[in-house]
Design an enzyme around this catalytic site. Structure first.
Site: not given
Ligand code: F6P
Length: 326
Positions: A131, A158
């Site tokens: 992120d 695309r």
């Molecule tokens: O924090 C990293 C992330 O990939 C976020 O972008 C995403 O919302 C979240 O983890 C998803 O988490 P999980 O793998 O627990 O569903």
């Protein structure tokens, strides 16, 4: 100032490409400086359940090119309680471990800081999340690989979008952060981006899609999973109410964004961050996060890193608009 003799390293939160390269860097730098490194399996869970193992030079051979984390990662609500942290401390002390390096997101640092405040354990954080939303650092390990993965997949989308003159709502990760969405939208030539940090006028979304349909051209619209409407599917449902989805398709990239072999940049920062974390411990420093600060690999206080950072390049919005038909 007592010298660190043994250290433990763990990965926590969502895995990100480059975590293995960072584990390797920590282990090899520790061995170079005569510190005995231990790996903790399954994040803070492993600390509580005593899943610690000494790591040798060869235990981390040939891992730097692999995504995910060989140490595993897990969420651990028990670590939020003092009782849980006491268990973790007892397991660390049983191996004579006096320092802990956490590779993960800002959420992972909270428990670790509490552990350090309550006990004589030195803690250093290394930012690892696709992120790139950790305060205090301009870069987090995994971001570049995830961006490349998104771009590659948008290229594929695309091809089909252009063939049918369709509008694709491409959902990317980022529950609380639009950094992935904003950066990949700017780099992939997307026509629009929706993200949590930008409040949406529903009417405006409708108007924009209507305009794209009228233009009878293909468009790529990036939607962060945590945008104000609640992701690409929700946006599609909203447009459906107005009969606007004939030419619209949804593509949710999901967890494929988290996997894959780390890019050059992620491997480089993984190596630099891991080594610096060990050097800081050697100097007797702790309660720090290693990161890119003002363009240089350096450190900041863990307190600073405990907040989520908003997108750094909101100007990209203007760029996206300038280069699109919307
Ligand atoms: O924090 C990293 C992330 O990939 C976020 O972008 C995403 O919302 C979240 O983890 C998803 O988490 P999980 O793998 O627990 O569903």
């Amino acid at each position: 100032m007592s010298k660190v003799r043994n250290l433990a390293v763990l990965t926590s939160g969502g895995d990100s490409p480059g975590m293995n390269a960072c584990v390797r860097s920590v282990v090899r730098a520790a061995l170079y400086h005569d510190i005995k490194p231990f790996g903790v399996y399954e994040g803070f869970n492993g600390l509580l359940n005593n899943k610690l193992q000494e790591l040798t030079y060869h235990d981390v051979s040939n891992i730097l090119n692999h995504g995910g984390t060989i140490l595993g990662t897990a969420r651990c609500p028990e670590f939020r309680e003092k009782e849980g942290r006491d268990k973790a401390y007892a397991n660390l002390k049983a191996q004579d471990i006096d320092a802990l390096i956490i590779i993960g997101g800002d959420g992972s640092y909270r428990g670790a800081q509490a552990l350090a405040e309550e006990n004589d354990i030195k803690v250093i954080g290394i930012p690892g999340t696709i992120d790139n939303d950790i305060n205090g650092t301009e870069y987090t390990i995994g971001f570049d690989t995830a961006c490349n993965t998104i771009i590659e997949n948008i290229d594929r989308i695309r091809d089909t979008a252009a063939s049918h003159n369709r509008i694709f709502l491409v959902e990317v990760m980022g529950n609380n952060s639009g950094i992935l969405a904003l950066n990949t939208a700017a780099a992939s030539g997307a026509e629009e981006v929706f993200m949590p940090e930008k409040s949406e006028d529903l009417l405006e979304i409708k108007t924009k899609i209507s305009r794209a349909i009228a233009a009878n051209k293909s468009s790529i619209i990036i939607v962060a999973e945590g945008d104000q409407i609640g992701g690409a599917k929700e946006m599609y449902n909203y447009l459906k109410e107005y009969g606007l989805v004939d030419k619209v398709r949804v593509s949710i990239l999901g967890h494929l964004q988290r996997g894959g072999s780390p890019s050059f940049l992620d491997r480089l920062y993984a190596a630099l961050f891991g080594e610096l974390a060990v050097v800081e411990l050697l100097k007797g420093n702790a309660d720090l996060m290693v990161g890119v600060i003002n363009g240089r690999v350096s450190t900041c206080s863990l307190d600073l890193a405990r907040e989520t950072s908003p997108p750094k390049n909101m100007d990209y919005l203007k760029l996206i608009r300038k280069l699109s038909i919307y």
